[in-house]
Design a protein around this motif. Sequence first.
Motif, PDB file in Angstrom:
ATOM      1  N   ASN A   1      -6.278   2.357 -11.937  1.00  0.00           N
ATOM      2  CA  ASN A   1      -7.232   3.449 -11.728  1.00  0.00           C
ATOM      3  C   ASN A   1      -6.652   4.554 -10.872  1.00  0.00           C
ATOM      4  O   ASN A   1      -6.781   5.741 -11.196  1.00  0.00           O
ATOM      5  CB  ASN A   1      -8.513   2.933 -11.059  1.00  0.00           C
ATOM      6  N   ALA A   2      -5.996   4.175  -9.786  1.00  0.00           N
ATOM      7  CA  ALA A   2      -5.400   5.174  -8.904  1.00  0.00           C
ATOM      8  C   ALA A   2      -4.322   5.954  -9.642  1.00  0.00           C
ATOM      9  O   ALA A   2      -4.216   7.182  -9.521  1.00  0.00           O
ATOM     10  CB  ALA A   2      -4.808   4.491  -7.669  1.00  0.00           C
TER      11      ALA A   2
ATOM     12  N   LEU B   1      -1.638   0.466  -5.446  1.00  0.00           N
ATOM     13  CA  LEU B   1      -1.659   1.259  -6.672  1.00  0.00           C
ATOM     14  C   LEU B   1      -2.004   0.451  -7.912  1.00  0.00           C
ATOM     15  O   LEU B   1      -1.161  -0.156  -8.541  1.00  0.00           O
ATOM     16  CB  LEU B   1      -0.321   1.975  -6.850  1.00  0.00           C
TER      17      LEU B   1
ATOM     18  N   GLY C   1      -2.373   5.686   0.589  1.00  0.00           N
ATOM     19  CA  GLY C   1      -3.413   4.838   1.151  1.00  0.00           C
ATOM     20  C   GLY C   1      -3.989   3.840   0.158  1.00  0.00           C
ATOM     21  O   GLY C   1      -4.864   3.055   0.494  1.00  0.00           O
ATOM     22  N   GLN C   2      -3.493   3.861  -1.048  1.00  0.00           N
ATOM     23  CA  GLN C   2      -4.022   2.971  -2.092  1.00  0.00           C
ATOM     24  C   GLN C   2      -3.022   1.857  -2.419  1.00  0.00           C
ATOM     25  O   GLN C   2      -1.817   2.080  -2.359  1.00  0.00           O
ATOM     26  CB  GLN C   2      -4.241   3.747  -3.402  1.00  0.00           C
TER      27      GLN C   2
ATOM     28  N   VAL D   1       0.861  -1.183   0.000  1.00  0.00           N
ATOM     29  CA  VAL D   1       0.000   0.000   0.000  1.00  0.00           C
ATOM     30  C   VAL D   1       0.899   1.235   0.000  1.00  0.00           C
ATOM     31  O   VAL D   1       1.922   1.274   0.697  1.00  0.00           O
ATOM     32  CB  VAL D   1      -0.924   0.006   1.242  1.00  0.00           C
ATOM     33  N   CYS D   2       0.520   2.190  -0.809  1.00  0.00           N
ATOM     34  CA  CYS D   2       1.344   3.385  -0.939  1.00  0.00           C
ATOM     35  C   CYS D   2       1.177   4.257   0.309  1.00  0.00           C
ATOM     36  O   CYS D   2       0.060   4.633   0.678  1.00  0.00           O
ATOM     37  CB  CYS D   2       0.923   4.156  -2.183  1.00  0.00           C
TER      38      CYS D   2
ATOM     39  N   LEU E   1      -3.981  11.271  -4.021  1.00  0.00           N
ATOM     40  CA  LEU E   1      -4.792  10.213  -4.634  1.00  0.00           C
ATOM     41  C   LEU E   1      -4.078   8.869  -4.642  1.00  0.00           C
ATOM     42  O   LEU E   1      -4.680   7.843  -4.908  1.00  0.00           O
ATOM     43  CB  LEU E   1      -5.181  10.607  -6.061  1.00  0.00           C
ATOM     44  N   LEU E   2      -2.780   8.894  -4.365  1.00  0.00           N
ATOM     45  CA  LEU E   2      -2.031   7.633  -4.336  1.00  0.00           C
ATOM     46  C   LEU E   2      -1.911   7.094  -2.918  1.00  0.00           C
ATOM     47  O   LEU E   2      -1.906   5.871  -2.702  1.00  0.00           O
ATOM     48  CB  LEU E   2      -0.627   7.840  -4.913  1.00  0.00           C
TER      49      LEU E   2
END
Lengths: 728, 307
Positions: free
Chosen positions: B257-258, B254, B251-252, B224-225, B248-249
């Motif tokens: 879509n992100a 990656l 917590g995702q 997770v980023c 936008l990155l």
Amino acid sequence: MATTSTLTAVGRPFERLDGERKARGQALYAADIELPSMLHGRLVRSPHAHARLLGVDPSAALAVPGVVAVLTAKDVPGRNAVGSRGVQDQPILVTDHVRFLGEPVAMVVAESVAAATQGTAKVKVDYEPLRGVFTPEEALAPDAPALFERGNLCHQARTRRGDFDAARRQAALVVTNVYRTPMVDHAFLEPHAAVARPDGGDAVTVWVTAKTVHPMMDEISRILGWPKEKVRVIAATVGGSFGGKPEIPLGCLVALAAVRTGRPVKMVYTREETFQTSAKRHPYVVRLTHAMAADGHILGLHADITADAGAYTTESRAVVGRAVGHCAGPYYIPNVDVEGRAVFTNNPAPGAMRGYGVPQVAFAHEIQMDIIAARLGLDPVEVRLRNVLKPGLPTITGQPVLEGVGAEACLLRIRELLAAEDATDPCPPQGVPDRNGELLGWGVATFYYGNGRTAVEDVGRARIRREADGSFTLFVGVPDVGQGSDTILAQVACEELRVPWPAVKVISADTAHTLETGPSSASRVTVVVGRAVQEAARRMREFLDSGGGADWRPGDPLPEMAAEYRTDSTSLDKNGQGSPYGTYTYGVQAVKVGVDPRTGKVAVRKVLAAYDVGPIVNPLLFQGQVEGGVTGGVGYALFEGIRLTEGRVANPNFHTYLLPTALDSTAPVLAETVESHDGAGPFGAKGIGEPASIPTAPAIANAIHRATGGRFFELPITMEKVYRALRR
Amino acid sequence: MFEITSVAKPATVDEALTYLTRGGATMAKTGAAQPGVRLLAGGTDLLVASRDRNLRWETLIDLKNIPELHGIHLSGGTLRVGSTTTIHELAASPLVAATLPPLAEAAGMLGSYQLRQRATLGGNICNASPATETACPLLVGNARVQLAGPTGTRTVPLCELLLAPGKTALESGEILVSVECAVPERAHPDLRYGGAYIKLGPRRAMDIAIVNVAVLVGLDTDSVCRDARIALGSVGPTAFRVPQAEDLLIGQALGSNAVAAAADAARAAARPITDIRATAGYRLDMVRNLVETAIITALERVTPAGL
Ligand SMILES: Cc1cc2nc3c(=O)[nH]c(=O)nc-3n(C[C@H](O)[C@H](O)[C@H](O)COP(=O)(O)OP(=O)(O)OC[C@H]3O[C@@H](n4cnc5c(N)ncnc54)[C@H](O)[C@@H]3O)c2cc1C
């Protein structure tokens, strides 16, 4: 190919005679020449593209310490008008009418470059700015201000044969498109420079960076009002020409300044001056209409070509004259209606540049051929094969193609090579990226190019002397401009003399020692001058073989032989019909490009070439010409373009005028030759200088189309344009 | 014609500051830097501009003989680069390649081989071109610059130093001493990092960028980023970070879509102009496409877990 296997000098990859000198930094360029008590010149240049010159007041400049003289048009003793090719319409210093931005109005001569530069800022010049015209359309408008009394139409030329209108009526397919090419610069590394030295009160020696010295001598003698014998012009080492140089006004100005001050004078242009004021490749607008039969034969061609001639005639007549004869490409077309014109504008005047009006039309006719192939559902090579010139067929100027021409063989060979590429390393379909994410495609382009000057009897002359030690000296009037002509001509002489390489020393381009033999241009040196060299060498060999010179004693004049060669070309009639060249070079290039679909950036991946160029005199120099020509073509296709705003060059140096760098020129260039037996040059040779460059840009455009589906009718094809085409 | 009356060659920063504030040995004034005095590093910007604009200099203060301004050091988890370190030294440094790879990558793309021997990091930063090669990678390195002036030294974040084209927050009389970046892996030992730098220009060398992009991403053990840094160049008055895209990155995990969302956000944040090299519209699209590519590349380069 005429066989060179029995030859010992011609066909061998000898290193160029000037290579080591240049690599060691020992070659003397004009700017390197230092003479005792030498002065330096700088020019006061017009900041207006079009103006009346009302007055020049040099008094403040003359007060600057170190300034020795300020020259204006009033100081020109002879006729203040120079030019090449018989049209003298350009003053070396403006008399009353400024026609382009940067045109010289005065020359400041001083003890140092710094003082001369300071002086130029102090010369007071009064101008009355005039409305300018900056495109041919503007210049031809009824109310346009005229650059010359005779109006703004500089020159018109035609090629007509058959009945185009009838061909058009019969055609199954008619394809019309308009193509635009930009003004581009030669971008030689060495900017223009010249040095003049007064020899006593009534003679002058001038060193120039030039592709020709005798016309410079003629112009200087007319400017000075002196007999030609009093003017000696020598080409210093030339740091690149590509068709450019000489800058005739520059040679005349240093000569005038040296004569006026009684001291040697040097003048070196800055890069910005070279970009703003010297010759370029003409920008063209080319409208082509092809009338096609359903089987892929070309029935007729209509062409309308407009070139921006800039402010003076320079070479525009001959450039357009060549274009109207070459705009069909190497194809048999029975019905032709071509009109070309050059139009004066207030832009810097273009002149000769590698390809001399042909790269522009080749870009047009070779994209047309691809479009036609697509419309008829034919392979691009196939449509060219159906129309390519074959022995016996006439060109569009009515010149019969000679036996032994290998234009068709070039296409057949390229088809073979492309089939092999397709078998080993196929490109994905159009628009589909390969595993590296690149769009790939091959494009081809064909061309032909008349060797020598257009529709005039082109004359080569040479002289050979046997020295006391038994070695030989070859005297030729053309400078080696970097292409290696000294080496090539020495190889021809060695071969014909049957002496081991390099037993011939070359003295080139010195009006005191060499005969007038035309310029180092038009892909003519190997062919036209080479034949004269061969003939002089043959005469010398026969003289020596028959015992001549055997009784030579020190003090006797050294044995010498001279020879002249004239091409069997003819003038053209009012329909542009005739045989304007002795020989043509034919060829095909195939270029593979990779396109990054995210950015539109194009990389050239591989280049294949097949040439009908006769036997190769020096394989190393041949490869150098082709690689250099391809690199120039890559620049023309993807990067280059002089940006003009009201006659001002907006990108006058190498950080704004983009050329391909070494890293942009890493694609392998594999050039082959096909058999050919019609070459007029020594041992059947033909010229490669310009042919090396002409097909590259259209081949790249066609390859980008194959990769992306985008069609481009205007150069350069920047990555932004490719990206936009991909988005459509 | 441009003119240089004298060149001073100080051996220490203090000596250089004296020249700068006194206007050189020939001018016995005190106070602010004199108009005819300028710092000289490699000269690849300064001398070119001087020739172009016919500038006259009373004194150029050559910084290249000052040992404390030169060199690449790693200590306490901080990479420190002296201002007169050449771009070639940066490009060739294993230390830089190991600690802030986008900086080494960018340095290797500046100008040409010859130019890189001469050009310095300090000159590149102080010249403050919007297309400056080193700014984006330094911004994603959270760089801070150390400045020495007549009243002492101060340290400011690089993003506060760069103000506008050709304009920095350097006070008159100040010298850029060094640039420091906390090595990401040392600052966040729980994360693994990958980085990328992309310069877009028409050629493969000797280009001024149409767009430059630097990206650094830090992933936790679950991929997770947790740290994302994106900087853009040539699309605003200075190079700048784009927190809108970075957020936008973070917590995702990656996925495409992100990444695409971040690229779109970067595009929205860019403020390019149209000039001789490219239109604003093309630059906007390139920001989007190249940020996407740079993030993907950075992710591919994240050091595998357990190393
Ligand atoms: C052919 C060519 C290609 C180029 N290509 C690129 C490129 O691809 N990418 C790119 O970013 N740049 C490029 N440049 C620009 C230039 O080379 C770089 O910006 C370089 O890093 C400048 O460093 P320098 O040491 O030569 O600076 P200098 O010219 O010596 O100085 C530049 C400015 O910074 C000031 N300065 C220097 N050091 C300090 C200091 N320590 N403290 C305070 N002020 C200081 C100077 O006074 C001056 O105003 C190119 C330049 C040329 C000529």
